[in-house]
Scaffold this motif. Structure first.
Motif, short mmCIF file in Angstrom:
data_model
loop_
_atom_site.label_atom_id
_atom_site.label_comp_id
_atom_site.label_asym_id
_atom_site.label_seq_id
_atom_site.Cartn_x
_atom_site.Cartn_y
_atom_site.Cartn_z
N LEU A 1 19.53 22.15 11.80
CA LEU A 1 18.81 21.39 10.54
C LEU A 1 18.53 22.56 9.55
O LEU A 1 17.07 22.95 9.78
N ALA B 1 14.32 22.41 9.37
CA ALA B 1 13.69 22.08 10.81
C ALA B 1 12.24 22.80 10.72
O ALA B 1 11.31 22.14 11.22
N VAL C 1 10.31 19.88 8.91
CA VAL C 1 9.98 18.57 9.80
C VAL C 1 9.04 18.96 11.16
O VAL C 1 8.34 17.85 11.36
N ASN C 2 9.04 20.15 11.53
CA ASN C 2 8.44 20.45 12.69
C ASN C 2 6.96 20.96 12.32
O ASN C 2 5.97 20.86 13.27
N ILE D 1 8.62 10.96 12.81
CA ILE D 1 8.65 12.30 13.10
C ILE D 1 7.64 13.16 13.68
O ILE D 1 7.85 13.91 14.69
N ARG E 1 8.17 14.98 17.54
CA ARG E 1 7.96 16.56 17.55
C ARG E 1 6.97 16.96 18.48
O ARG E 1 6.84 17.94 18.87
N ILE F 1 12.31 19.39 16.85
CA ILE F 1 13.26 18.55 16.17
C ILE F 1 14.26 19.80 15.17
O ILE F 1 13.89 20.28 14.51
N THR G 1 20.47 18.28 13.32
CA THR G 1 20.77 17.01 12.42
C THR G 1 20.86 15.99 13.51
O THR G 1 20.30 14.75 13.11
N ASP H 1 19.01 15.52 16.53
CA ASP H 1 17.64 15.46 16.80
C ASP H 1 16.98 14.76 15.90
O ASP H 1 16.32 13.58 16.05
N PHE H 2 17.35 14.64 14.57
CA PHE H 2 16.54 14.24 13.48
C PHE H 2 17.07 12.89 13.04
O PHE H 2 16.33 11.95 13.20
#
Length: 302
Positions: free
Chosen positions: A118, A131, A134-135, A162, A166, A171, A174, A176-177
């Motif tokens: 990601l 990534a 997102v994390n 999300i 996490r 995550i 892609t 995982d997301f």
């Protein structure tokens, strides 16, 4: 594999009304399609500067003494023109869409069609990846990203899912997301909403709206009288910014009044009052051109 099929090629370059001896800028070089068309219309004394922050684009560099490639984000347009001792330019072209190359390169993480890291960085030499965002970002900030840049109504639910996911494991890809967000999308709108979600993340990763604002402001200062601005957009956020600068001279759309005469002041005249869109034939050849809109403006004579 074709790096990128240029969109609205003839229309966008025609819009520059090229002076063969002029200085032009293509701020989105990519596969070089628009740049090559500009060069074909320049004389021996003309020059083209083309920008791209992705190192992959350097493989498409044009071998021509009238051409200079600038490996940089176009937000630094003014800095680089100053570096090359360019005070004014006669035209600037921008094709703001993500290139076919980025969507088709599975390793870059731009598309939900492939399982890949990601990433989503246009410039892989630094900066946060998707990534990382997102994390690490807060739930509130993630919701803002999805709402502002993806125009997703369920942005808060997506962000909450999300953050919860996490906590169990990072995550990183892609896939995982997708496993986290897919249950939140209705089947009939899944592809459209997923595209908006990936768009929102990509915009945040690459600071696209800030970069566009800085580039358009710089272009307005750099364009000579009668110089042309030709811009292709693909989503409402960037199109609104381009429309604003052409109609008011600033990206916020605030029309400034002439202090003496009280008239609305704008540095541009619109060349096309109605946006130019691809023909049915072009859309059939290149489906990614479907959402493209071309706006052209000319710098006013004082």
């Amino acid at each position: 594999m074709v790096y990128h099929i240029p969109v609205l090629l003839k229309e966008s370059v025609d819009g520059l009304d090229i002076n063969p001896d002029g200085v032009y800028v293509d701020v989105t070089f990519g596969g070089g399609g628009h740049s090559r068309e500009i060069l074909s219309r320049l004389g021996d004394n003309g020059h083209l500067f083309s920008f791209d922050q992705d190192a992959d684009a350097e493989n498409n560099i044009v071998d021509d003494p009238r051409f200079t490639f600038v490996h940089s984000n176009f937000r630094w347009l003014s800095n680089w023109m100053r570096y090359y001792d360019i005070d004014h330019i006669d035209g600037l072209l921008a094709d703001l869409g993500v290139s076919s190359h980025h969507f088709d390169d599975a390793e870059r993480g731009f598309s939900f069609r492939y399982d890949a890291p990601l990433d989503m960085r246009m410039n892989r030499e630094g900066g946060k990846t998707a990534a990382d965002i997102v994390n690490d970002d807060t739930e509130e900030h993630l919701a803002d990203i999805f709402y502002l840049y993806g125009e997703l109504r369920r942005s808060r639910q997506i962000a909450a899912a999300i953050v919860k996911a996490r906590q169990r494991k990072p995550i990183l890809t892609t896939q995982d997301f997708l496993q986290v967000v897919d249950p939140l999308f209705r089947r009939e709108k899944e592809k459209k909403d997923m595209a908006r979600l990936f768009q929102a993340l990509r915009i945040e990763v690459n600071h696209e709206m800030q970069a566009l604002s800085e580039m358009l402001t710089s272009a307005t200062r750099l364009l000579a009288k009668g110089g042309r601005l030709s811009v292709i957009t693909y989503h409402s956020l960037e199109d609104r910014m381009v429309k604003n600068i052409m109609k008011s001279g600033n990206v916020n759309g605030k029309v400034e009044e002439d202090p003496v005469y009280g008239r609305k002041a704008s540095p541009y005249n619109l060349v096309n009052n109605k946006v130019i869109v691809p023909s049915d034939e072009e859309v059939e050849r290149n489906p990614r051109s479907r959402s493209a809109k071309l706006r052209i403006a000319e710098k006013k004579e004082e």
